[in-house]
Design a protein around this motif. Structure first.
Motif, PDB file in Angstrom:
ATOM      1  N   THR A 186       0.840  -1.195   0.000  1.00  0.00           N
ATOM      2  CA  THR A 186       0.000   0.000   0.000  1.00  0.00           C
ATOM      3  C   THR A 186       0.877   1.248   0.000  1.00  0.00           C
ATOM      4  N   ASN A 239       1.470   5.060   1.250  1.00  0.00           N
ATOM      5  CA  ASN A 239       1.022   5.886   2.372  1.00  0.00           C
ATOM      6  C   ASN A 239       1.530   7.316   2.225  1.00  0.00           C
ATOM      7  N   GLY A 243      -8.516   4.827   5.870  1.00  0.00           N
ATOM      8  CA  GLY A 243      -7.291   4.952   5.090  1.00  0.00           C
ATOM      9  C   GLY A 243      -6.469   6.107   5.633  1.00  0.00           C
ATOM     10  N   CYS A 244      -6.288   6.103   6.965  1.00  0.00           N
ATOM     11  CA  CYS A 244      -5.707   7.271   7.654  1.00  0.00           C
ATOM     12  C   CYS A 244      -4.191   7.353   7.535  1.00  0.00           C
ATOM     13  N   SER A 245      -3.552   6.313   7.010  1.00  0.00           N
ATOM     14  CA  SER A 245      -2.097   6.279   6.866  1.00  0.00           C
ATOM     15  C   SER A 245      -1.421   6.560   8.220  1.00  0.00           C
ATOM     16  N   ASP A 250      -6.638   1.871   9.012  1.00  0.00           N
ATOM     17  CA  ASP A 250      -5.792   1.674   7.843  1.00  0.00           C
ATOM     18  C   ASP A 250      -5.440   0.196   7.720  1.00  0.00           C
ATOM     19  N   SER A 303      -2.357  -0.582   6.857  1.00  0.00           N
ATOM     20  CA  SER A 303      -0.929  -0.615   7.154  1.00  0.00           C
ATOM     21  C   SER A 303      -0.678  -0.533   8.660  1.00  0.00           C
ATOM     22  N   SER A 363       1.992   2.129   9.532  1.00  0.00           N
ATOM     23  CA  SER A 363       1.461   3.500   9.529  1.00  0.00           C
ATOM     24  C   SER A 363       0.656   3.775  10.793  1.00  0.00           C
ATOM     25  N   CYS A 371     -12.630   9.523   3.515  1.00  0.00           N
ATOM     26  CA  CYS A 371     -11.894   8.422   2.861  1.00  0.00           C
ATOM     27  C   CYS A 371     -11.342   8.999   1.565  1.00  0.00           C
ATOM     28  N   VAL A 417      -8.158   6.900  -1.604  1.00  0.00           N
ATOM     29  CA  VAL A 417      -8.093   5.458  -1.330  1.00  0.00           C
ATOM     30  C   VAL A 417      -8.811   4.695  -2.446  1.00  0.00           C
TER      31      VAL A 417
END
Length: 271
Positions: free
Chosen positions: A71, A73, A113-115, A143, A145, A148, A212, A215
């Motif tokens: 992914t 970021n 999808g806040c990274s 997220d 990740s 992240s 969002c 993403v």
């Protein structure tokens, strides 16, 4: 490069990544997938992608790490300022009116999808500053990740990363520490960081504001539609959805209404 990942290997991996996350890898971003897989193989001291494939099929934690590694970021504080202007000048007053009518004081926000956390911390600063008593905000930041999310949870950002935070917010909500800035408990306590794969139902309900952004571009149309439908289920009857400025629900069969404000365009669940 071609020797490392054959066409058959590439098809096998991109199908797996799509099935597990909804993220689509096309021929144009094949090199990204190859470089990320090389990193994972080095980490596991493996020499062939088929060996690694066998591992991720039986090891759920390694599967998460692989998805994390592929992914992208990219984020920053106050990214796309017009969205935050719309939040401050239009959305917050509207949500407060709705909450007063229902005799409620808690506003629920989801940063999907806040990274590494810049977006939810931006939201926390604005909401902390603009919400009148007795209103409070609760932010879920999710997220795919894990790496992240760990950065977001610590709330520490090196000096170059805090570019974009207005001076009055920086001095109020962050503390200078070593070569960076540490978020203060005031805003850290508003945010709950949580691992979540958008391919699945988050279990959240009654979300008033959902961000969002940037993403959906990684998903194909059926996966985008599935994500948007799950957002609908997670949101409250009168709520607001922000997606990336280069993303659109145009042409998608969705129940969200397009909303153009003086500051930015977004979508509303209006039932």
């Amino acid at each position: 490069m071609a020797d490392f990942l054959s066409d058959a290997d590439f098809d096998q991996y991109r199908k797996l990544i799509y099935d597990e996350s909804g993220i689509t890898f096309s021929a144009t971003n094949r090199a990204i997938l190859e470089s990320r897989l090389k990193e994972r193989l080095r980490e596991k001291t493996m020499s062939h992608v088929s060996e690694y494939y066998a591992l991720i099929m039986k090891d759920k934690e390694e599967m998460k790490l692989m998805l994390d590694s592929v992914t992208t970021n990219l984020t920053r504080f106050f990214r796309n300022q017009p969205h935050f202007d719309a939040l401050e000048n239009f959305i917050i007053p509207e949500v407060i009116k709705l909450k007063k009518a229902k005799n409620e004081t808690k506003i629920r926000v989801w940063s999907a999808g806040c990274s590494t956390g810049e977006e939810p911390y931006t939201l926390a600063m604005i909401l902390k500053d603009k919400l009148p008593a007795p209103f409070t905000a609760e932010i879920v930041a999710s997220d795919l990740s894990l790496k992240s999310l760990l950065v977001g949870k610590t709330g520490f950002y090196p000096e170059p990363r805090i570019v974009g935070i207005p001076d009055q917010y920086l001095s109020r909500f962050f503390e200078k520490k070593n070569n960076g800035y540490q978020a203060k408990p005031d805003i850290m306590n508003m945010i709950r960081f949580d691992y979540h794969n958008l391919k699945n139902d988050s279990g959240q309900r009654n979300i008033d504001i959902l961000f969002c952004r940037n993403v959906l571009i990684y998903f194909d149309e059926p996966a985008q539609k599935a994500v948007i439908d799950r957002f609908w289920d997670a949101m409250s009857p009168k709520s607001y959805l922000f997606i990336g400025h280069s993303e659109s629900l145009f042409g998608m069969k969705t129940r969200f209404e397009f909303l153009k404000t003086e500051w930015a365009c977004l979508y509303q669940k209006n039932t």
